[in-house]
Structures are given as C-alpha cells and as structure tokens.
Design a protein around this motif. Structure first.
Motif, short mmCIF file in Angstrom:
data_model
loop_
_atom_site.label_atom_id
_atom_site.label_comp_id
_atom_site.label_asym_id
_atom_site.label_seq_id
_atom_site.Cartn_x
_atom_site.Cartn_y
_atom_site.Cartn_z
N THR A 110 0.81 -1.23 0.00
CA THR A 110 0.00 0.00 0.00
C THR A 110 0.84 1.27 0.00
OG1 THR A 110 -0.13 -0.01 2.44
CG2 THR A 110 -1.87 -1.17 1.24
N ARG A 111 2.14 1.15 -0.16
CA ARG A 111 3.01 2.33 -0.06
C ARG A 111 2.66 3.37 -1.13
NH1 ARG A 111 5.40 -1.67 -2.69
NH2 ARG A 111 6.87 -1.27 -4.41
N ARG A 112 2.28 2.92 -2.32
CA ARG A 112 1.93 3.87 -3.38
C ARG A 112 0.64 4.62 -3.06
NH1 ARG A 112 3.17 0.46 -8.99
NH2 ARG A 112 5.43 0.18 -8.61
N THR B 239 1.51 7.32 -0.65
CA THR B 239 2.27 8.38 -1.32
C THR B 239 1.32 9.31 -2.07
OG1 THR B 239 4.21 6.97 -1.54
CG2 THR B 239 4.08 8.88 -2.98
N GLN B 240 0.31 8.74 -2.69
CA GLN B 240 -0.68 9.55 -3.41
C GLN B 240 -1.55 10.34 -2.45
OE1 GLN B 240 -2.82 6.73 -5.79
NE2 GLN B 240 -1.14 6.40 -7.24
N SER C 147 4.99 12.70 -0.88
CA SER C 147 6.30 12.28 -0.38
C SER C 147 6.93 13.43 0.40
CB SER C 147 7.20 11.88 -1.55
OG SER C 147 8.47 11.48 -1.07
#
Length: 222
Positions: A210-212, A215-216, A220
């Motif tokens: 789920t890191r993306r 980030t969205q 970042s």
C-alpha cells in the motif's frame, strides 16, 4: 489485515481475559488492581496510537499499517518478558500489552477508511473487528486453558504424592484445579509473543503493498 488483527489483538484479549487467573497464579490476592491497570493502558494506547499513526502518515507519508507493526512488536516484547519470567513481569506485561492492544483500535479504522474508502466502511470495520473475539476464543480455549490445566493437574498430582500415603490419588471430575507459579502462563505468553511477531510481519506486507496509495494520499515528505 484481518489475520494480523486476529493474531495480535486476539493475543492481547487473551491476556486480558485471563489476567485475573494470571495474577492469582503469581500469588497476588487482589487481581482487580491489575485489571484496572491494563484497562488504563488500553485507553492510553487508543489515544497515543492515533497520534503516533498520524505522525507516520502526515509527516513521513509512510503507510499507516507501519504503526500496527510497531505496536505488535511492542506487544510481543511484553508477552516475551512474561514468558522468560523477568522481575516485575506482571507490571511490564500489562503496560506493553495494554498499550499495544489499545493502539490497534485507533490505527485500524483509519487505515481501513484510507485503503477501502467510506462507502462500505461500516460493514468492513465490523468484519475486521470479528478477528478480535475469534482470536481470543481460539487462543484462550486451545492454548491458554489447555496449558494451564496441564500444569494444574501436574501440581495436583505432586500434592497427592507428597501426602501421608505417598500415593498419587486420581483426580475426580469435580476437583478444583489451580496452578501456581510463572509456569502456568509462561508457555502461553511465549506462543502469543511469537504470534504477534507473525502479525507484525503481515502488517509489513500490507505496508509494502500500500506504499503507493499513501504516497498519493499524503505526498512524499522527507
């Protein structure tokens, strides 16, 4: 997320459910003090867990399940501390497990809403909370009760053997079994500690997947 919650929160609830018997096995006469202690730390964990997870996502844009992995490791440390029988074990265990268990219920709803949205949040959240009693039921009945009864029967047999007749009398079904000492729950806590480590590993898998998304959502930030 469901399995991670089942393993970690189920372990915490198992300790809470058996805390009265745990304190009696250690020789304490008033278990209500320790039940109150773990309830207080449970509350503080819910408050602190929310702030901690907000720092993770808003200041660093890390996935919120990172916070779940951290509190699950904290619970594992508390349970392991009891398992090895270190000094002040009941105090350290109640603090760490209470904090970690309570933090789950601040982190989980926020993470579920971020990852799956609010459209079916009520059904999703209640599905996830089913892991809590399910884990407690499995661990209390299969692990905690079984191990406690095993050592209680061993100690009862030793008491019979040391009686005047020097014979081991068979236990009747209506005999009241009680276990005394750290051994009554040390193996149980060791197993639960290992389950919390597995739960933390599962939470880290969720973090990786789920890191993306985070980030969205939060951008970042260094």
């Amino acid at each position: 997320m469901f399995v991670s919650l089942l393993l970690a929160a189920g372990s915490g609830l198992t300790l809470i459910d058996n805390l009265g018997q745990i304190t009696l096995s250690l020789g304490y006469t008033d278990s209500s003090i320790y039940v109150s202690m773990i309830s207080i730390w449970n509350f503080l964990g819910r408050v602190g867990g929310g702030y901690f997870s907000e720092i993770i996502v808003r200041d660093f844009a890390y996935p919120r399940p990172v916070a779940m992995a951290v509190v699950q490791v904290i619970m594992a440390i508390g349970l392991f501390y009891y398992a090895v029988g270190l000094p002040g074990q009941i105090y350290v265990t109640t603090v760490l497990v209470g904090l970690g268990y309570g933090a789950h219920w601040a982190i989980l709803p926020a993470a579920a809403s971020e990852l799956f949205g609010l459209k079916n949040f009520g059904a999703l959240y209640n599905f996830l909370t089913m892991a809590n009693p399910a884990g407690s039921l499995i661990f209390s009945e299969v692990i905690a009760s079984g191990i406690y009864d095993h050592y209680a029967k061993e100690q009862a047999a030793l008491r019979h053997r040391d009686s005047a007749s020097m014979l081991i009398k068979p236990l009747r079904d209506d005999d009241s079994l009680s276990c005394v000492g750290t051994v009554c729950y040390s193996i149980t806590c060791g197993i639960l500690s290992g389950l919390c480590i597995v739960a933390a590993a599962l939470s880290l898998i969720v973090v990786y997947r789920t890191r993306r998304v985070y980030t969205q959502l939060y951008g970042s930030r260094g």
